[in-house]
Design a protein around this motif. Structure first.
Motif, PDB file in Angstrom:
ATOM      1  N   PHE A   1       0.816  -1.211   0.000  1.00  0.00           N
ATOM      2  CA  PHE A   1       0.000   0.000   0.000  1.00  0.00           C
ATOM      3  C   PHE A   1       0.853   1.266   0.000  1.00  0.00           C
ATOM      4  N   VAL A   2       2.110   1.161   0.402  1.00  0.00           N
ATOM      5  CA  VAL A   2       3.004   2.322   0.367  1.00  0.00           C
ATOM      6  C   VAL A   2       4.036   2.211  -0.753  1.00  0.00           C
ATOM      7  N   ILE A   3       4.456   1.003  -1.072  1.00  0.00           N
ATOM      8  CA  ILE A   3       5.487   0.840  -2.107  1.00  0.00           C
ATOM      9  C   ILE A   3       4.937   1.209  -3.486  1.00  0.00           C
ATOM     10  N   VAL A   4       3.768   0.669  -3.830  1.00  0.00           N
ATOM     11  CA  VAL A   4       3.192   0.920  -5.156  1.00  0.00           C
ATOM     12  C   VAL A   4       2.907   2.407  -5.380  1.00  0.00           C
ATOM     13  N   PRO A   5       2.247   3.108  -4.442  1.00  0.00           N
ATOM     14  CA  PRO A   5       2.032   4.545  -4.653  1.00  0.00           C
ATOM     15  C   PRO A   5       3.321   5.339  -4.758  1.00  0.00           C
ATOM     16  N   CYS A   6       4.346   4.933  -3.992  1.00  0.00           N
ATOM     17  CA  CYS A   6       5.629   5.639  -4.069  1.00  0.00           C
ATOM     18  C   CYS A   6       6.266   5.467  -5.444  1.00  0.00           C
ATOM     19  N   VAL A   7       6.160   4.269  -6.002  1.00  0.00           N
ATOM     20  CA  VAL A   7       6.698   4.025  -7.351  1.00  0.00           C
ATOM     21  C   VAL A   7       5.948   4.871  -8.385  1.00  0.00           C
ATOM     22  N   LEU A   8       4.632   4.875  -8.312  1.00  0.00           N
ATOM     23  CA  LEU A   8       3.827   5.645  -9.267  1.00  0.00           C
ATOM     24  C   LEU A   8       4.084   7.144  -9.135  1.00  0.00           C
ATOM     25  N   LEU A   9       4.213   7.608  -7.887  1.00  0.00           N
ATOM     26  CA  LEU A   9       4.476   9.033  -7.669  1.00  0.00           C
ATOM     27  C   LEU A   9       5.863   9.412  -8.174  1.00  0.00           C
ATOM     28  N   ALA A  10       6.837   8.515  -7.977  1.00  0.00           N
ATOM     29  CA  ALA A  10       8.200   8.787  -8.454  1.00  0.00           C
ATOM     30  C   ALA A  10       8.249   8.844  -9.978  1.00  0.00           C
ATOM     31  N   LEU A  11       7.441   8.006 -10.631  1.00  0.00           N
ATOM     32  CA  LEU A  11       7.383   8.045 -12.090  1.00  0.00           C
ATOM     33  C   LEU A  11       6.780   9.353 -12.590  1.00  0.00           C
ATOM     34  N   ALA A  12       5.840   9.885 -11.829  1.00  0.00           N
ATOM     35  CA  ALA A  12       5.159  11.111 -12.250  1.00  0.00           C
ATOM     36  C   ALA A  12       5.891  12.369 -11.813  1.00  0.00           C
TER      37      ALA A  12
END
Length: 231
Positions: A158-169
């Motif tokens: 729940f924290v890893i996936v959003p962090c990856v998506l936010l880092a991509l954006a």
């Protein structure tokens, strides 16, 4: 000398008498005031980050000493490093998942440090990662019977996936390789939320006295990191 101590003693006594919610609010106010104060008096933020990383490595070392001495990770009074700029002395149960997330963002930042900077930060990150991995080893193998796995139930994806998506954006606009910039953004975002499993464990074990203050302090820390990084 005694006259000078009386006001301090009176303030400390007053704070101790306050209910938990008031103490949490005072913690938030003190954290914000400290960050604002540092923002205006510290001109070389690199030195501040070096000091914060050194304190974090020292805090993890103290944590290892306490784990080795008490032979338990349940209910020990520890200096728990919630982030690189905030440590919390509190009676708590350690979350293995928070330590795993800490090791993950430290590994990502250590990679970025090797390929982008390679300076004193690399040495400090290496020391902090090594000590964090030792804590993980102690909890996972040596102190497994005292680890409350059923209470440490926060889903880290729940924290890893959003962090990856936010880092991509959202990532820095520098001359470095795009992958390195995304990796750097990922480790910054993950650092900000790596304490969430620990806070969840504190709630599950009814040790939520400092949860609100700790969460707010971490949010302040994220703001500080973002503002100083933009400089």
């Amino acid at each position: 000398m005694r006259g000078a101590r009386r006001p301090i003693h009176a303030v400390v006594t007053w704070v101790k008498r306050q209910p938990p919610k008031v103490k949490a609010f005072l913690c938030v106010v003190a954290g914000i005031a400290a960050l604002v104060f540092l923002r205006f008096i510290v001109h070389d933020h690199d030195n501040l980050f070096i000091a914060a990383e050194a304190v974090h490595a020292l805090g993890i070392s103290v944590l290892i000493y306490k784990l080795t001495k008490e032979r338990t990770c349940a209910g020990a009074r520890l200096l728990f490093p919630l982030s690189l700029s905030f440590s919390l002395p509190v009676l708590l149960w350690l979350s293995l998942k928070s330590q795993d997330l800490t090791a993950l963002f430290l590994a990502a930042r250590l990679y970025c440090s090797f390929v982008m900077e390679y300076d004193i930060h690399t040495v400090l990150d290496t020391a902090t990662l090594a000590t964090t991995l030792w804590v993980i080893y102690m909890i996972r193998f040596k102190l497994r019977p005292s680890y409350m796995e059923d209470k440490d139930n926060f889903a880290i994806y729940f924290v890893i996936v959003p962090c990856v998506l936010l880092a991509l954006a959202v990532h820095p606009s520098t001359s470095h390789n795009i992958f390195n910039r995304i990796c750097w953004a990922f480790c910054v975002y993950l650092e900000a939320v790596s304490v969430l499993p620990q806070l969840r464990l504190m709630q599950n074990t009814k040790c939520c006295r400092w949860t609100a203050g700790a969460t707010a302090s971490i949010r302040c820390s994220v703001i500080f990191h973002a503002r100083t990084s933009s400089d």
